[in-house]
Design a protein around this motif. Structure first.
Motif, PDB file in Angstrom:
ATOM      1  N   MET A   1      45.839  -6.741 -44.499  1.00  0.00           N
ATOM      2  CA  MET A   1      46.003  -5.505 -45.291  1.00  0.00           C
ATOM      3  C   MET A   1      46.792  -4.457 -44.501  1.00  0.00           C
ATOM      4  O   MET A   1      46.505  -3.253 -44.575  1.00  0.00           O
ATOM      5  CB  MET A   1      44.638  -4.943 -45.686  1.00  0.00           C
ATOM      6  CG  MET A   1      43.778  -5.895 -46.488  1.00  0.00           C
ATOM      7  SD  MET A   1      44.372  -6.123 -48.182  1.00  0.00           S
ATOM      8  CE  MET A   1      43.894  -4.553 -48.902  1.00  0.00           C
ATOM      9  N   ASN A   2      47.773  -4.909 -43.752  1.00  0.00           N
ATOM     10  CA  ASN A   2      48.578  -4.011 -42.916  1.00  0.00           C
ATOM     11  C   ASN A   2      49.869  -3.683 -43.647  1.00  0.00           C
ATOM     12  O   ASN A   2      50.898  -4.336 -43.462  1.00  0.00           O
ATOM     13  CB  ASN A   2      48.872  -4.662 -41.564  1.00  0.00           C
ATOM     14  CG  ASN A   2      49.411  -3.673 -40.539  1.00  0.00           C
ATOM     15  OD1 ASN A   2      50.114  -2.725 -40.888  1.00  0.00           O
ATOM     16  ND2 ASN A   2      49.078  -3.891 -39.280  1.00  0.00           N
TER      17      ASN A   2
ATOM     18  N   PHE B   1      55.408 -10.135 -52.846  1.00  0.00           N
ATOM     19  CA  PHE B   1      54.679  -9.819 -54.072  1.00  0.00           C
ATOM     20  C   PHE B   1      53.177  -9.824 -53.806  1.00  0.00           C
ATOM     21  O   PHE B   1      52.458  -8.884 -54.152  1.00  0.00           O
ATOM     22  CB  PHE B   1      54.956 -10.861 -55.178  1.00  0.00           C
ATOM     23  CG  PHE B   1      56.389 -10.994 -55.579  1.00  0.00           C
ATOM     24  CD1 PHE B   1      57.271  -9.934 -55.441  1.00  0.00           C
ATOM     25  CD2 PHE B   1      56.858 -12.185 -56.111  1.00  0.00           C
ATOM     26  CE1 PHE B   1      58.602 -10.055 -55.821  1.00  0.00           C
ATOM     27  CE2 PHE B   1      58.178 -12.324 -56.500  1.00  0.00           C
ATOM     28  CZ  PHE B   1      59.054 -11.257 -56.352  1.00  0.00           C
ATOM     29  N   SER B   2      52.728 -10.907 -53.182  1.00  0.00           N
ATOM     30  CA  SER B   2      51.300 -11.073 -52.914  1.00  0.00           C
ATOM     31  C   SER B   2      50.774 -10.019 -51.948  1.00  0.00           C
ATOM     32  O   SER B   2      49.703  -9.436 -52.159  1.00  0.00           O
ATOM     33  CB  SER B   2      51.048 -12.476 -52.355  1.00  0.00           C
ATOM     34  OG  SER B   2      49.688 -12.658 -52.032  1.00  0.00           O
ATOM     35  N   THR B   3      51.533  -9.767 -50.890  1.00  0.00           N
ATOM     36  CA  THR B   3      51.107  -8.806 -49.869  1.00  0.00           C
ATOM     37  C   THR B   3      51.021  -7.393 -50.434  1.00  0.00           C
ATOM     38  O   THR B   3      50.034  -6.675 -50.218  1.00  0.00           O
ATOM     39  CB  THR B   3      52.071  -8.828 -48.672  1.00  0.00           C
ATOM     40  OG1 THR B   3      51.999 -10.118 -48.046  1.00  0.00           O
ATOM     41  CG2 THR B   3      51.716  -7.756 -47.653  1.00  0.00           C
TER      42      THR B   3
ATOM     43  N   VAL C   1      49.836  -1.819 -53.878  1.00  0.00           N
ATOM     44  CA  VAL C   1      51.087  -1.095 -54.162  1.00  0.00           C
ATOM     45  C   VAL C   1      51.934  -1.990 -55.077  1.00  0.00           C
ATOM     46  O   VAL C   1      52.998  -2.478 -54.686  1.00  0.00           O
ATOM     47  CB  VAL C   1      51.843  -0.698 -52.871  1.00  0.00           C
ATOM     48  CG1 VAL C   1      51.197   0.498 -52.217  1.00  0.00           C
ATOM     49  CG2 VAL C   1      51.925  -1.868 -51.896  1.00  0.00           C
ATOM     50  N   THR C   2      51.424  -2.185 -56.287  1.00  0.00           N
ATOM     51  CA  THR C   2      52.077  -3.075 -57.251  1.00  0.00           C
ATOM     52  C   THR C   2      53.498  -2.641 -57.574  1.00  0.00           C
ATOM     53  O   THR C   2      54.373  -3.481 -57.816  1.00  0.00           O
ATOM     54  CB  THR C   2      51.254  -3.142 -58.549  1.00  0.00           C
ATOM     55  OG1 THR C   2      49.906  -3.491 -58.240  1.00  0.00           O
ATOM     56  CG2 THR C   2      51.829  -4.173 -59.504  1.00  0.00           C
TER      57      THR C   2
ATOM     58  N   LYS D   1      57.054  -4.821 -57.769  1.00  0.00           N
ATOM     59  CA  LYS D   1      58.003  -4.828 -58.887  1.00  0.00           C
ATOM     60  C   LYS D   1      59.431  -4.580 -58.403  1.00  0.00           C
ATOM     61  O   LYS D   1      60.387  -5.175 -58.908  1.00  0.00           O
ATOM     62  CB  LYS D   1      57.613  -3.773 -59.916  1.00  0.00           C
ATOM     63  CG  LYS D   1      56.317  -4.052 -60.659  1.00  0.00           C
ATOM     64  CD  LYS D   1      56.011  -2.940 -61.660  1.00  0.00           C
ATOM     65  CE  LYS D   1      54.717  -3.175 -62.398  1.00  0.00           C
ATOM     66  NZ  LYS D   1      54.409  -2.096 -63.361  1.00  0.00           N
ATOM     67  N   VAL D   2      59.573  -3.695 -57.411  1.00  0.00           N
ATOM     68  CA  VAL D   2      60.899  -3.402 -56.848  1.00  0.00           C
ATOM     69  C   VAL D   2      61.457  -4.643 -56.174  1.00  0.00           C
ATOM     70  O   VAL D   2      62.635  -4.997 -56.347  1.00  0.00           O
ATOM     71  CB  VAL D   2      60.821  -2.230 -55.845  1.00  0.00           C
ATOM     72  CG1 VAL D   2      62.153  -2.067 -55.118  1.00  0.00           C
ATOM     73  CG2 VAL D   2      60.457  -0.937 -56.563  1.00  0.00           C
ATOM     74  N   VAL D   3      60.631  -5.339 -55.407  1.00  0.00           N
ATOM     75  CA  VAL D   3      61.067  -6.563 -54.733  1.00  0.00           C
ATOM     76  C   VAL D   3      61.455  -7.617 -55.761  1.00  0.00           C
ATOM     77  O   VAL D   3      62.430  -8.355 -55.573  1.00  0.00           O
ATOM     78  CB  VAL D   3      59.954  -7.108 -53.809  1.00  0.00           C
ATOM     79  CG1 VAL D   3      60.391  -8.415 -53.148  1.00  0.00           C
ATOM     80  CG2 VAL D   3      59.597  -6.087 -52.732  1.00  0.00           C
ATOM     81  N   PHE D   4      60.707  -7.670 -56.852  1.00  0.00           N
ATOM     82  CA  PHE D   4      60.964  -8.658 -57.897  1.00  0.00           C
ATOM     83  C   PHE D   4      62.383  -8.548 -58.439  1.00  0.00           C
ATOM     84  O   PHE D   4      63.000  -9.554 -58.802  1.00  0.00           O
ATOM     85  CB  PHE D   4      59.950  -8.469 -59.026  1.00  0.00           C
ATOM     86  CG  PHE D   4      59.990  -9.534 -60.093  1.00  0.00           C
ATOM     87  CD1 PHE D   4      59.530 -10.818 -59.824  1.00  0.00           C
ATOM     88  CD2 PHE D   4      60.482  -9.255 -61.362  1.00  0.00           C
ATOM     89  CE1 PHE D   4      59.558 -11.793 -60.806  1.00  0.00           C
ATOM     90  CE2 PHE D   4      60.514 -10.215 -62.340  1.00  0.00           C
ATOM     91  CZ  PHE D   4      60.048 -11.490 -62.065  1.00  0.00           C
ATOM     92  N   GLN D   5      62.888  -7.336 -58.490  1.00  0.00           N
ATOM     93  CA  GLN D   5      64.244  -7.115 -58.998  1.00  0.00           C
ATOM     94  C   GLN D   5      65.320  -7.603 -58.034  1.00  0.00           C
ATOM     95  O   GLN D   5      66.493  -7.704 -58.413  1.00  0.00           O
ATOM     96  CB  GLN D   5      64.463  -5.621 -59.285  1.00  0.00           C
ATOM     97  CG  GLN D   5      63.473  -5.021 -60.271  1.00  0.00           C
ATOM     98  CD  GLN D   5      63.488  -5.718 -61.625  1.00  0.00           C
ATOM     99  OE1 GLN D   5      64.555  -6.075 -62.131  1.00  0.00           O
ATOM    100  NE2 GLN D   5      62.313  -5.907 -62.199  1.00  0.00           N
TER     101      GLN D   5
END
Length: 260
Positions: free
Chosen positions: A56-57, A84-86, A92-93, A97-101
């Motif tokens: 959780m870092n 995504f998982s981390t 910090v969903t 979402k930003v990474v998903f893009q």
């Protein structure tokens, strides 16, 4: 450094990160690799980010994220999937979402992970996944059904149920158990029973889901009868007893309420 050395380092790092309870060791190994000036590929980034999730870092995870971008792995699908998982574990969903893009080529893990953590957009993500030509797996449906349950989307639940029948995923116990639970939450216990009866081989978790469903709908006698059947088939555990105790408690509450 020789390629063999990088492989050895990666093996140690992956071993620590996969254990789950050795996240700090994995992080220290990654920091040492960076300090040694090793030419990192996607493997150590994936392991290090996974370790950050276990620990959780968030702060270190974001620092590694910057490093992945600088190293040219910011859009690598395996690295992004772990981000995504981390980010989800660190609550910090929006960052996920930003990474998903940024992902170049989504795979089933990418879509499934986002469907699981973004309950609000789960249905639209599933539709986009199908348009993208990526075939779902049983974990995809578990995440999707969970989102439907949380948001109480009855029509969407029936649609996904039909999709599971057509694609053969209804034979997967984890999918059936989520459906049994969902219908019970929708006050459609008859549909829960129907899904249960369609199972070829009933595992303990399936019995538990049905017993719990009966209890949730106030059908205490049915819960107790199902418990007896499950017990005769030697299929009971602590959760089963918990569901039955809940049903008995509900029955007592009703009796007290109406003076029976």
């Amino acid at each position: 450094m020789a390629n063999e050395d990088l492989v050895s380092w990666n093996a140690i790092l992956s071993g620590y990160s996969q254990e789950g309870n050795h996240g700090l060791e994995a992080i220290f190994v990654f920091i040492e690799m960076v300090g040694e000036g090793m030419g990192l590929d996607h493997v150590p980034f994936t392991s290090a980010v996974s370790a950050c999730g276990h620990e959780m870092n968030l702060e270190l995870g974001k620092q590694i994220h910057v490093l992945t971008i600088k190293s040219g792995y910011g859009s690598h699908v395996s690295v992004c999937n772990v981000f995504f998982s981390t980010y989800s574990k660190c609550e910090v969903t929006e960052d996920a979402k930003v990474v998903f893009q940024c992902v170049n080529d989504f795979n089933v893990v990418s879509w499934t992970t986002m469907i699981s953590i973004d309950e609000e957009d789960a249905i639209s993500l599933f539709n986009e996944m199908r348009l993208d030509g990526v075939y779902p797996n049983d974990v995809t449906f578990v995440g999707l059904i969970h989102a439907i349950s949380i948001r109480k989307l009855v029509e969407e639940g029936e649609m996904i149920h039909g999709f599971c029948i057509k694609t053969g995923f209804l034979s997967k116990h984890n999918v059936c158990n989520s459906l049994i639970t969902v219908y019970a939450k929708f006050d459609s216990i008859h549909d829960s029973i129907k899904v249960f009866e369609e199972l070829n081989c009933r595992e303990i978790i399936s019995w538990n889901a049905l017993i719990s469903g009966y209890a949730q709908n106030g059908l205490c006698q049915d819960a107790l009868k199902t418990f007896l059947v499950a017990t005769m088939e030697s299929k009971s555990n602590n959760y089963t007893f918990g569901s039955v105790l809940s049903a008995i408690g509900d029955a007592q509450d009703i009796s007290l309420k109406y003076g029976q």
